[in-house]
Motif scaffolding. Structure first.
Motif: not given
Length: 383
Positions: A325-337, A356-361
């Motif tokens: 959902y873009g919650q990593l803030g990298h202006q993509t919808l990719k996940s990252s480990d 502060v993290c919400g569940p998906w943001n």
């Protein structure tokens, strides 16, 4: 001080849906670029006021203001409603309840009802004691996100802070010792097994490592040592621990392009063409020191459901885990480990002071670089 948000926005927690062109459903739902919360167009929103702190649940966001607490409760069909409470010192928000802390009392309001009185309340006798605590901690115990709200804690624990995950709790004492309890099926308790614990139990793997901060996601836990190191444990299905995730690497293999191919290369530092099988982590049942490149010290951390965000002592924001959902803030919808710096704030010459993290943001507080010289542990407000 300004607050930015990115990630899940189905209920307008970050941007009003009116800001998007009609038919642009993806952008309404997923905000991948950090967005100033003051840009919201709904005038009833508490974003027009000066925000000191943010709290978030899956579909809601609440903001603490200089003139009292305002809780922005957004819905797709009715915009946002505002709850304000003068002299409120702290708050927490869940899908069903908003809990407010005042100098003399604690109140929990049912957000699904229109009652003019709280559904639960408790008086605070020792106001001096309450001023040193931060939700979910309250005098004598802590407040859960749903009934029964109040849970006792032994006074012998000398609690400094407490983080509540989906089904587990991570407690930090004033001496820097970490205790956990609750559901342990994903290793989130850090006791080297998958067994649940009904009572607080010391995380023995952290003995001798003074801890300064703790955080909890749905099934993972993170803490920061006094020296600024990150320790992680629990579930790593989406890379939320910052450790190699088989699921994410397989997803990369299925995508065309050189970058995906590079991600799937086996590590080989021997100088030969021989490849070695990479080690993947599904569950990390005891704390592991997280290696972040380039090396940096961290000052605060927060966990979403399946992602993590941490702020360095230099004011950089690193995020990793689930990013659909873009919650990593990298202006993509990719996940990252792998922990990656959010370049948006660096290029904008902004210094991140809180996350502060919400569940998906994710929500971050920033100040301009020119006012961050000799930044104290508690960041000042920007006027």
């Amino acid at each position: 001080m300004r607050w930015f948000g990115f990630g899940f926005n189905a209920f307008g927690q970050i941007c009003s849906h009116e800001k998007f062109d009609k038919g642009d459903a993806v952008k309404e739902l997923k905000v991948s670029t950090p967005t100033d919360l003051r840009c919201r167009e709904d005038k009833s929103s508490c974003c027009c006021l000066k925000t000191n702190q943010v709290r978030a649940s899956w579909s809601r966001r609440a903001s603490l203001h200089a003139h009292g607490f305002g809780a922005s409760v957004s819905h797709e069909s009715c915009g946002a409603c505002l709850i304000e409470s003068r002299e409120c010192k702290d708050a927490s928000i869940s899908e069903s309840h908003l809990t407010l802390v005042f100098p003399d009392r604690i109140e929990s309001w049912d957000l699904q009802e229109k009652d003019k009185t709280p559904s639960w309340s408790r008086k605070i006798i020792n106001q001096a004691e309450s001023s040193a605590l931060k939700l979910p901690l309250v005098p004598g115990g802590y407040i859960a996100s749903k009934p029964p709200f109040f849970h006792c804690l032994s006074p012998h624990l000398q609690v400094k802070s407490l983080a509540l995950g989906g089904e587990h709790a991570v407690l930090l004492t004033v001496t820097g010792t970490v205790y956990t309890w609750g559901q342990g099926s994903h290793g989130q308790l850090g006791h080297e097994g998958l067994v649940s614990e009904e009572e607080p139990r010391t995380v023995e793997a952290l003995w001798g490592v003074p801890i300064s901060s703790v955080a909890a996601g749905s099934w993972h836990s993170v803490c920061i040592s006094d020296g600024g190191d990150l320790y992680v444990w629990g579930w790593n299905e989406s890379g939320q621990l910052g450790l190699p995730s088989r699921g994410l690497r397989k997803a990369s293999e299925q995508k065309p392009g050189q970058q995906a191919g590079e991600l799937c290369q086996d590590a080989d530092t021997s100088g030969t063409t021989e490849k070695h099988e990479e080690v993947f982590i599904a569950i990390q049942a005891f704390p592991a020191l997280l290696d972040v490149t380039p090396s940096c010290d961290f000052r605060t951390v927060s966990c979403g459901s399946r992602h993590t965000a941490a702020v360095t002592t230099k004011g950089d924001l690193y995020t990793w885990g689930w990013g659909e959902y873009g919650q990593l803030g990298h202006q993509t919808l990719k996940s990252s480990d792998e922990p990656q710096c959010v370049e948006f704030f660096k290029t904008g010459q902004m210094h991140v002071v809180d996350v502060v993290c919400g569940p998906w943001n994710t929500f971050t507080a920033v100040v301009k670089d020119e006012v961050t010289i000799n930044l104290p542990l508690k960041p000042p407000d920007e006027h």
